[in-house]
Write a protein that holds these residues in place. Structure first.
Motif, PDB file in Angstrom:
ATOM      1  N   ARG A   1       0.858  -1.183   0.000  1.00 33.58           N
ATOM      2  CA  ARG A   1       0.000   0.000   0.000  1.00 33.58           C
ATOM      3  C   ARG A   1       0.892   1.231   0.000  1.00 33.58           C
ATOM      4  NH1 ARG A   1      -4.473   0.977   4.807  1.00 33.58           N
ATOM      5  NH2 ARG A   1      -5.250   2.982   4.071  1.00 33.58           N
ATOM      6  N   TRP A   2       0.552   2.226  -0.833  1.00 34.82           N
ATOM      7  CA  TRP A   2       1.351   3.443  -0.921  1.00 34.82           C
ATOM      8  C   TRP A   2       0.524   4.666  -0.558  1.00 34.82           C
ATOM      9  CZ3 TRP A   2       1.700  -0.229  -4.899  1.00 34.82           C
ATOM     10  CH2 TRP A   2       2.959  -0.832  -5.055  1.00 34.82           C
ATOM     11  N   HIS A   3       1.134   5.551   0.227  1.00 34.78           N
ATOM     12  CA  HIS A   3       0.551   6.844   0.562  1.00 34.78           C
ATOM     13  C   HIS A   3       0.373   7.637  -0.736  1.00 34.78           C
ATOM     14  CE1 HIS A   3       0.327  10.920   2.227  1.00 34.78           C
ATOM     15  NE2 HIS A   3      -0.083  10.329   3.340  1.00 34.78           N
ATOM     16  N   PRO A   4      -0.658   8.487  -0.816  1.00 33.32           N
ATOM     17  CA  PRO A   4      -0.887   9.232  -2.051  1.00 33.32           C
ATOM     18  C   PRO A   4       0.251  10.171  -2.445  1.00 33.32           C
ATOM     19  CG  PRO A   4      -2.458   9.874  -0.338  1.00 33.32           C
ATOM     20  CD  PRO A   4      -1.691   8.720   0.179  1.00 33.32           C
ATOM     21  N   SER A   5       1.130  10.528  -1.507  1.00 30.62           N
ATOM     22  CA  SER A   5       2.226  11.445  -1.834  1.00 30.62           C
ATOM     23  C   SER A   5       3.444  10.736  -2.415  1.00 30.62           C
ATOM     24  CB  SER A   5       2.644  12.236  -0.593  1.00 30.62           C
ATOM     25  OG  SER A   5       3.205  11.355   0.371  1.00 30.62           O
ATOM     26  N   VAL A   6       3.466   9.412  -2.432  1.00 28.21           N
ATOM     27  CA  VAL A   6       4.618   8.677  -2.967  1.00 28.21           C
ATOM     28  C   VAL A   6       4.690   8.896  -4.474  1.00 28.21           C
ATOM     29  CG1 VAL A   6       5.633   6.384  -3.311  1.00 28.21           C
ATOM     30  CG2 VAL A   6       4.560   6.948  -1.131  1.00 28.21           C
TER      31      VAL A   6
END
Length: 138
Positions: free
Chosen positions: A110-115
């Motif tokens: 899962r990736w944070h939207p800022s990545v």
């Protein structure tokens, strides 16, 4: 990446700053002519608009969020930005948070939207290479 069975899936949602107010029938035209505009047409399947957090969240998001740890502990200032209750640590933090699901249906990452998308692309390529190499030798 399609040769490895990789597919992007899009799930429109209006819970973040009310940025997707249109009806399902309006979403593709909004993408094509407004944001991002310039004739953009997604090259991936788009699902119907729905909630990703809160009491009415789609079951797929309940599953994804329960399978991967949260990608941050802060929502910033939720006033007039986030439109669901109750707020949970595992909730999607903002538009464009991403999940990688393996071919067996199990969420992997899962990736944070800022990545940055280049980081995500590299991590997906690494995962696919590991999958391909594992399959080739087993």
């Amino acid at each position: 990446m399609k040769e490895h069975g990789f597919t992007v899936l899009g799930f429109p949602c209006n819970q973040f700053g009310k940025q997707e107010p249109g009806q399902n029938s309006e979403i593709l035209n909004g993408l094509k002519h407004v944001r991002p505009g310039g004739g953009f047409v997604p090259n991936f399947p788009m699902f119907e608009k729905g909630d990703v957090n809160g009491a009415d969240e789609q079951a797929v998001y309940t599953f994804l969020k329960s399978s991967c740890p949260p990608v941050g502990s802060s929502f910033g200032d939720p006033a007039d930005r986030l439109f669901w209750k109750p707020l949970e640590l595992s909730d999607i933090k903002w538009n464009f948070e991403k999940f990688l699901v393996g071919p067996n249906g199990k969420p992997v990452k899962r990736w944070h939207p800022s990545v940055n998308v280049s980081t995500i692309r590299a991590e997906i390529r690494k995962y696919l290479l590991q999958m391909y190499t594992h399959d080739m030798f087993h």
